[in-house]
Enzyme design. Structure first.
Site, mmCIF file in Angstrom:
data_model
loop_
_atom_site.group_PDB
_atom_site.id
_atom_site.type_symbol
_atom_site.label_atom_id
_atom_site.label_comp_id
_atom_site.label_asym_id
_atom_site.label_seq_id
_atom_site.Cartn_x
_atom_site.Cartn_y
_atom_site.Cartn_z
ATOM 1 N N TYR C 55 0.849 -1.201 0.000
ATOM 2 C CA TYR C 55 0.000 0.000 0.000
ATOM 3 C C TYR C 55 0.874 1.237 0.000
ATOM 4 C CZ TYR C 55 -4.003 -3.003 0.981
ATOM 5 O OH TYR C 55 -4.979 -3.958 0.890
ATOM 6 N N GLU C 56 0.492 2.231 -0.798
ATOM 7 C CA GLU C 56 1.333 3.423 -0.908
ATOM 8 C C GLU C 56 1.489 4.132 0.433
ATOM 9 O OE1 GLU C 56 -0.480 5.960 -3.833
ATOM 10 O OE2 GLU C 56 -2.212 6.419 -2.587
ATOM 11 N N ALA C 57 0.570 3.860 1.356
ATOM 12 C CA ALA C 57 0.676 4.436 2.697
ATOM 13 C C ALA C 57 1.936 3.961 3.411
ATOM 14 C CB ALA C 57 -0.554 4.055 3.522
#
Lengths: 259, 305, 259, 305
Positions: C55-57
């Site tokens: 996830y880009e988070a």
């Protein structure tokens, strides 16, 4: 204790004590390997109790429970405020101007505080290959004050460096101001013979005090140029009993660096 | 020296009209409480920076605190639009909003450049995209090494104030976060002034037991504000869950300027503090948002004395 | 269940099932918000049990114990393999070419897979202001395969984008190869009407299958250009009972994304 | 899929003659065991990279495995010189050693550029220093933004193989480190092949309980080698102390080529493995180097199922 003589302390001990005092009131200090390590740990116990010790290995706010024998000693980590990657330490702390003071030394220094830690002789065919920059080049540029600690001799206090690893003053203060660096160049040099500052107008190293028992002739005999003298040339206060106790009992009980 | 302050005092003293302000935290640890206090104090002409302006920036921009927005993704994540922001961009309603936009990585690199005191930061992005066409701050640059690779560069972002929320901090500002890290560290180091809001103030010994968890040393922090549940409806890992219902409900509030105004009146202007907001939300909600326990385990740093 | 009709599944459900199957054999997938979130979590439970969800988070190897309703849901973190700063995730994972597959969507797509997530109308005086790039621009350039999932309509499958947020194919495969990107451009588009690939010779979107009950006329009525058809145009296999069970009971029990 | 291997197999398969090899770890977690295995297998013509070539590179270069050294600080930290390295640089004895040198931050930025797939990395250093004069890979560059700030740039460093040591890793290569982080993460992500050597192989559940401690996911790791005490005389935080006596003794070994050869014979060539080295060093030494307990404390990630 060697080098002790009738004064009751060694040459390294007065260097350490005199250097530690230059940290009075400083907040964030970048600590180097060897003597500076002891100097900063002494200052934290004496003139600068709030001093935050920063190590290039990536430690902020170290509270070493013993004398760290390397700049990456495990005792620096346990109980510290923060551990960071080296990228972050160099980028976000040093390059961003957060470091108030840092120690440097070298094999050669010139009258403007430029330092050589790279090579004696020609770079491509060296007489002595020295360690190189490490973090010194960026420390010299970014630390707001650079404090130098090194022994004095004809071969180390030289008219011309064989290699300029870390920039000091240029000799032209106008040029220095226009650099736009956080670093103001070296502000203090402590040797085994005396302490030096730098002339604000010329950036030249200036003898401020002689250590007890040291003569001006000894100083002249151990540097490669005619030293500029402070108008009020004084004597370095000797290490106090408490400083000596801390050095000998707590910081370097085996005398690795101090004898 | 303790830096502990109330949110009111921290915002009054450290956030000034016209400032460039970043409230960072990527989905996690978004400090709504600080945004509300900025609204409450009727700050004006702010340039708001954030990768993902979400509900908190919709509230702030709807309340009129900002003249400009610097961002990379504009929306109510998983739900829809930020209608107050859109009204200003699409219809200058009630007034225009200047925008400056990047991609996520572009924004992150801007903070890194700001934190690292670099005049630019290289990034392999924006190729064949229209983004650099509408943002001239994104410039092409050729590598000086043999192969002549082209990259783009972005300029440093140096907020006047960065506000981050953390699980815990000492009174001096040493700050620890776990779970998603976003780009809070970079945004804080890049800023001139830093406000750390936290769920808990802890003793220095807690931080020093696990220095690898520290994201900010107190030396870069100007104020420490204890504010439990300060991220609601966002979340704090291990402390409370994301309040998805709130995000869903926001869609209807945000769509209607009058509903938005009424919401701000009820939940911000007429309350004195975030503590009142927490009380008004009700204990049942906080109970519902409380996660179970999943502990990290311990590691041994070693005693080397 | 709305949109369900006589087929026994909704339009979103067949989109999700068909998309999940495109992940068979992939190792490292960059997961987006909304439908892709469900698609990847379904794939991990069916055709790609070893799929690492990124996830880009800043999460690598997520194993969410519930349907994550945002790309930064706390359930993505608890029990994951690694949490990183966003800088590291974008720099060391995505920009360095570690991501095998990623999902993108958009308000507009053209026949070469270029995407608009920025604006409908003029950039400076928009009719509809959309979210913008987020990580899409860099995902399009670096992820080795880009998988698109979006509903089909005249206004979204357009001859000319209003704004190119994320680059797709250029229409000139030689140019595309010379780009030197890790990304090969979009490789698959799944809509509510059918599934598409991209022609290797021209980079043009090509209809591969129609979903059960969908006609070619419906497809034509919902796109802004005359679609290229695969020689062996087929029918999309409907969602299996197990896929539907996972979607309805485990992944989206409240039907937030799937009804 | 387990990647667990013996050191012998990992080095045999993944380190090839002529490779560019980085064994990273700044004072902490320096993998001597891997260096010894490279010596034992008589690898040749390596380009060795490391910020601080210390005793392990003195051993390797003294043993003749390298033709070039890329570095930023060359010494036996806190003690003195690396005499085997100096003999080669100062007197080409027994053969020349090519060198390429940077500052610490320059080396770190080279790894970051390698890890991030950037063609160059900007750095505010080297101003008015002679270093760029002797290293043309350090190039000046002007910022494209208004003020025209000058920086230097360094090129990416992409080792063929990076070897890092960690406190613990899973069989799949998910790796956790605490204490000093150095630039191991960057050096590993920059490399084509990665060997993780660890004090302990742990279950995946241990890593997943505290994902913020993970520095490398298994996906970038090619081999996992369990090798307790593999860093001696360097240290592993919480596992064993730095063996200062060894560093001090090395000065005399390193000064004398015959003593160095004898040391290599006794401690490397005539042993089959690091396990034999550990046994030969004796239990008393390991007991002396064992630290006390100073645990991190736990945090709650929260159960959100």
């Amino acid at each position: 204790m060697s080098g002790d003589g009738e004064l009751g302390y060694s040459k390294n001990e007065i260097m350490i004590a005199a250097s530690a005092r230059t940290l009075a009131g400083e907040r964030i200090c970048f600590v180097g390997v060897g003597l500076p390590n002891i100097v900063c740990n002494l200052a934290q116990r004496t003139v600068a109790p709030d001093l935050q010790l920063v190590y290039e290995a990536g430690v902020f706010g170290a509270r070493p429970a013993r004398l760290p024998l390397s700049i990456g000693d495990p005792s620096l980590v346990t109980g510290s405020t923060a551990v960071t990657s080296m990228f972050e330490l160099f980028a976000f702390y040093l390059q961003a101007g957060l470091i108030d003071a840092a120690f440097l030394g070298g094999a050669q220094i010139d009258r403007f505080g430029n330092l050589n830690t790279t090579v004696i002789g020609e770079y491509r065919s060296p007489k002595v290959r020295l360690p190189g920059s490490g973090g010194a080049c960026e420390i010299a540029i970014h630390a707001r004050k650079v404090l130098v600690i090194m022994r004095q001799a004809q071969r180390s206090f030289v008219e011309r460096l064989h290699f300029r690893t870390s920039p000091g003053h240029s000799g032209d203060p106008e040029h220095d101001r226009a650099r736009g660096w956080f670093g103001s160049g070296p502000t203090s040099v402590v040797t085994d013979l005396g302490t030096y500052g730098f002339d604000e107008a010329t950036g030249e190293m200036t003898l401020l005090t002689l250590h007890p028992g040291v003569t001006l002739d000894e100083v002249r005999a151990n540097m490669g140029w005619e030293p500029k003298l402070a108008e009020d040339l004084g004597e370095t206060p000797p290490p106090t009993d408490e400083e000596l106790r801390l050095i000998r009992e707590e910081l370097d009980p085996e005398g690795i660096y101090t004898r | 020296m303790s830096k502990v302050a109330t949110m009111r005092d921290a915002v009054a003293e450290l956030v000034r009209d016209g400032d460039t302000v970043a409230i960072e935290g990527f989905t996690h640890l978004i400090c709504f409480a600080a945004g509300h206090e900025i609204i409450r104090q009727r700050k004006r002409d702010l340039t708001l920076c954030r990768l993902t302006p979400d509900v908190i920036y919709d509230q702030m921009i709807g309340a009129g605190v900002a003249r400009k927005l610097v961002f990379s993704w504009l929306g109510n994540p998983g739900v829809g639009s930020l209608h107050a922001v859109r009204r200003r961009i699409e219809h200058a309603d009630p007034e225009p909003l200047e925008i400056e936009e990047y991609s996520h990585f572009g924004m992150v690199c801007r903070y890194v450049a700001g934190a690292a005191n670099l005049p630019f930061f290289p990034i392999r992005s924006y190729y064949e995209s229209d983004i650099p066409r509408v943002n001239p701050n994104i410039k092409p640059m050729r590598s000086p090494y043999g192969d002549g690779t082209e990259v783009y560069v972005v300029p440093p972002l140096r907020p006047d104030v960065t506000i981050v929320h953390a699980q815990r901090a000492t009174a001096e500002g040493d700050t620890q976060i776990w779970g998603l890290m976003g780009c809070q560290k970079e945004a804080a180091f890049a800023a001139d002034r830093v406000i750390v809001v936290c769920e808990e103030i802890v003793d220095e010994a807690v931080v020093r037991r696990d220095p690898n968890r520290t994201v900010l040393p107190g030396v870069v922090v100007d104020a420490v504000v204890p504010e439990p549940f300060g991220c609601h409806p966002s979340y704090a890992q291990g402390y409370y869950d994301r309040d998805n219902a709130f995000y869903l409900e926001w869609e209807n509030v945000s769509r209607d300027p009058e509903a938005l105004e009424a919401w701000l009146k009820e939940w911000v202007y007429e309350l004195e503090s975030h503590a009142e907001y927490v009380e008004k939300m009700g204990a049942e909600r906080w109970e519902r948002l409380k996660p179970g326990v999943a502990t990290s385990g311990e590691v041994n740093y070693g005693d080397y004395s």
